[in-house]
Design a protein around this motif. Structure first.
Motif: not given
Length: 171
Positions: A31, A33-34, A71, A73, A75, A93-95, A97
């Motif tokens: 997802y 994240k930002d 998780e 991340i 960036t 920011d692509y994360a 899990t």
């Protein structure tokens, strides 16, 4: 027909196989994240006359979220300048899990910082390309990232920082 008799080591084979189970990696979610895209040139009415110089920064972070869940991340920071003027700034920011099993504790950190970002990168790269194109510029296609070299450089940097911070033992 020849008689088939089990070999002496055949009974030990299932136990050895259980002890040498290969690492397992499952992506549970991915997802954004930002994300941020700041079109500085358009806001200031600046039209670059030369192609912008693109700088890409990469950062990684990971944390444990539960039993075998982590998780990670990735960036990406993309900064474009032309004629010493900022053109645009994009941060992502692509994360993901990840469920990870059968990785020894001593190898978990490099696994999280190398293998997991390697799986996230193509998706993050596509988002950067789409966002820069949607921002009115040619798409920025980030070159592949060598996460092994990135990891090694960070370990070396940390070791050098620790050595520099350590008081000298000479009197």
């Amino acid at each position: 027909m020849a008689d088939e008799t089990p070999e002496a080591g055949a009974a030990a084979a299932p136990e050895a196989a259980a002890q040498q189970t290969p690492p397992q990696l499952k992506i549970r979610t991915q997802y954004v994240k930002d994300v941020s895209f700041e079109n500085i040139a358009a806001q200031k009415g600046f039209t670059p006359t030369t192609p912008p110089q693109i700088k890409v920064g990469v950062n990684l972070d990971a944390k444990k979220n539960g039993d075998n869940l982590y998780e990670v991340i990735l960036t990406l920071k993309v900064n474009a300048e032309a004629a010493d003027q900022p053109v645009f700034l994009m941060e992502l920011d692509y994360a993901g899990t990840f469920e990870i099993e059968n990785v020894p504790d001593a190898q978990m950190h490099p696994f999280l910082m190398i293998e997991c970002p390697r799986m996230l990168f193509p998706f993050a790269r596509r988002i950067v390309s789409d966002m820069t194109r949607d921002g009115g510029y040619p798409p920025v296609n980030i070159d592949p990232i060598d996460f092994i070299a990135l990891y090694r450089n960070e370990i070396l940097r940390r070791q050098q920082a620790q050595a520099a911070a350590a008081p000298s033992g000479t009197a």
